[in-house]
Design an enzyme around this catalytic site. Structure first.
Site, mmCIF file in Angstrom:
data_model
loop_
_atom_site.group_PDB
_atom_site.id
_atom_site.type_symbol
_atom_site.label_atom_id
_atom_site.label_comp_id
_atom_site.label_asym_id
_atom_site.label_seq_id
_atom_site.Cartn_x
_atom_site.Cartn_y
_atom_site.Cartn_z
ATOM 1 N N GLU A 96 0.813 -1.217 0.000
ATOM 2 C CA GLU A 96 0.000 0.000 0.000
ATOM 3 C C GLU A 96 0.850 1.272 0.000
ATOM 4 O OE1 GLU A 96 -3.614 -0.673 2.733
ATOM 5 O OE2 GLU A 96 -2.143 -2.150 3.378
ATOM 6 N N SER A 137 -6.254 -2.941 2.125
ATOM 7 C CA SER A 137 -6.708 -2.462 0.808
ATOM 8 C C SER A 137 -7.264 -3.581 -0.074
ATOM 9 C CB SER A 137 -5.565 -1.734 0.074
ATOM 10 O OG SER A 137 -5.246 -0.548 0.748
ATOM 11 N N TYR A 189 -9.578 2.341 -5.206
ATOM 12 C CA TYR A 189 -8.570 3.254 -5.735
ATOM 13 C C TYR A 189 -8.719 3.594 -7.214
ATOM 14 C CZ TYR A 189 -6.674 1.984 -1.262
ATOM 15 O OH TYR A 189 -6.532 1.741 0.074
ATOM 16 N N ARG A 214 -10.909 3.908 12.469
ATOM 17 C CA ARG A 214 -12.054 3.711 11.582
ATOM 18 C C ARG A 214 -12.539 2.266 11.713
ATOM 19 N NH1 ARG A 214 -10.595 3.678 5.633
ATOM 20 N NH2 ARG A 214 -11.259 1.511 5.654
ATOM 21 N N ASP A 262 -14.880 -0.600 10.135
ATOM 22 C CA ASP A 262 -15.594 -0.989 8.923
ATOM 23 C C ASP A 262 -16.641 -2.043 9.266
ATOM 24 O OD1 ASP A 262 -13.975 0.735 7.540
ATOM 25 O OD2 ASP A 262 -12.584 -0.807 6.847
ATOM 26 N N GLU A 300 -13.487 -5.004 10.259
ATOM 27 C CA GLU A 300 -12.140 -4.767 10.772
ATOM 28 C C GLU A 300 -12.037 -3.361 11.329
ATOM 29 O OE1 GLU A 300 -9.279 -5.184 7.653
ATOM 30 O OE2 GLU A 300 -10.242 -3.721 6.362
ATOM 31 N N ASN A 355 -9.418 -0.051 11.350
ATOM 32 C CA ASN A 355 -8.271 0.565 10.677
ATOM 33 C C ASN A 355 -7.677 1.625 11.591
ATOM 34 O OD1 ASN A 355 -7.874 -0.233 7.661
ATOM 35 N ND2 ASN A 355 -10.087 -0.209 7.980
ATOM 36 N N GLY A 412 -6.712 5.527 5.185
ATOM 37 C CA GLY A 412 -6.329 6.486 4.152
ATOM 38 C C GLY A 412 -6.632 7.918 4.575
#
Length: 301
Positions: A15, A145, A211, A251, A253, A265, A267, A271
């Site tokens: 990443e 990602s 992305y 974050r 998810d 998960e 984070n 990003g």
């Protein structure tokens, strides 16, 4: 007197490019009236020691994946007495490890999809997968990602997906596929910010959806859910914050399946480009990208 802030980006994971984009955006947006800002591009793990500017007051970490989110660089910065953004080494390491994350979620009674792991193609437990039921997601245990992530519909395809997952990690996680919509919840200093719904043109929010530019990319929009669902998101988010002992920001998810939110998960270093999920959520609360970075630095310290 201004604080001396170094933005750490790049890294050695798959990443790296995502990290460089996040780092460049952060460099442009940090308030120069408050901070003297320096960049540190990581090409080798020891760069954090060998290339670190002198007398740094704070490190803003915008690395992703291995050596960024796994607690390694956080531990190195602690050994150098440099304060940094986000969660500590232990929380970072646990959240990077999907198997360990799910164990903490399960023990904390936070909903998560059933799963098994495989450490080699010979250790695949087909009976356990059968109990979970097809389809399943097969992905690297510590990847990010959605790299090397596969939706597998039948037993015959498990071996190849596990094999590909083991090319990028030493453990592969095999979890139940939960049909539903994906959401993400941003938590800043323990406060839950507006929820974002992710709609992917592909079957799931994969690397291309995250992305790609133009028509192939996913749509990400702030949503205001009905009260019972929003309360569910807020409670799960707060419980995750407490269970994993998060710091500054994280974050979470989620997927909404049959009226229940399941955690996919956490984070700890998501990003951070201007159009990333966290800045979108913060913006919905009236926090600009520059203000968000300011808050992350403030709460981390």
């Amino acid at each position: 007197m201004k604080k001396k802030v170094v933005v750490i980006m790049g890294g050695i994971s798959s990443e790296r490019e995502v990290s460089l984009n996040s780092g460049k955006a952060a460099l442009e947006a940090i308030d120069r009236d408050k901070y003297d800002v320096y960049e540190l591009i990581i090409n080798d793990p020891m760069d954090v020691v060998n290339k670190m500017p002198c007398d740094v007051d704070f490190a803003l970490i915008v690395l992703h994946g291995k050596y960024g989110e796994d607690g390694t660089i956080q531990a190195m910065l602690e050994s150098m007495n440099i304060p940094y953004s986000g969660c500590d080494p232990l929380t970072s390491g646990i959240c990077m490890n999907k198997n360990m994350t799910k164990k903490v979620l399960k023990s904390s009674n936070i909903p998560t999809a059933p799963w098994v792991i495989a450490k080699s193609v010979d250790s695949i437990d087909y009976d356990a997968i059968e109990k979970i039921g097809y389809p399943v997601f097969i992905k690297p245990n510590s990847g990010g990602s959605s790299v090397a992530t596969f939706k597998v519909d039948k037993k015959e395809d498990v071996y190849e997906a596990v094999k590909k997952g083991l090319e990028v990690d030493d453990i592969v996680i095999i979890e139940s596929f939960l049909p539903g919509d994906e959401y993400t919840s941003f938590i800043l200093n323990g406060e839950v910010y507006p929820t974002i719904k992710i709609t992917s043109p592909n079957e799931f929010f994969d690397y291309e959806s995250k992305y790609a530019t133009g028509v192939k990319g996913a749509t990400e929009e702030v949503v205001y859910l009905e009260e019972s669902l929003q309360n569910q998101v807020n409670t799960i988010s707060e419980n995750c914050w407490d269970a994993f002992n998060c710091k500054a920001f994280v974050r979470v998810d989620l997927i909404l399946s049959d009226g229940i939110f399941y955690v996919l998960e956490l984070n700890t270093l998501p990003g951070m480009t201007k159009t990333s999920l966290i800045p979108k959520s913060a913006n919905a609360r009236g926090l600009s990208y520059s203000d968000l970075l300011d808050k992350i630095i403030e709460y981390s310290l």
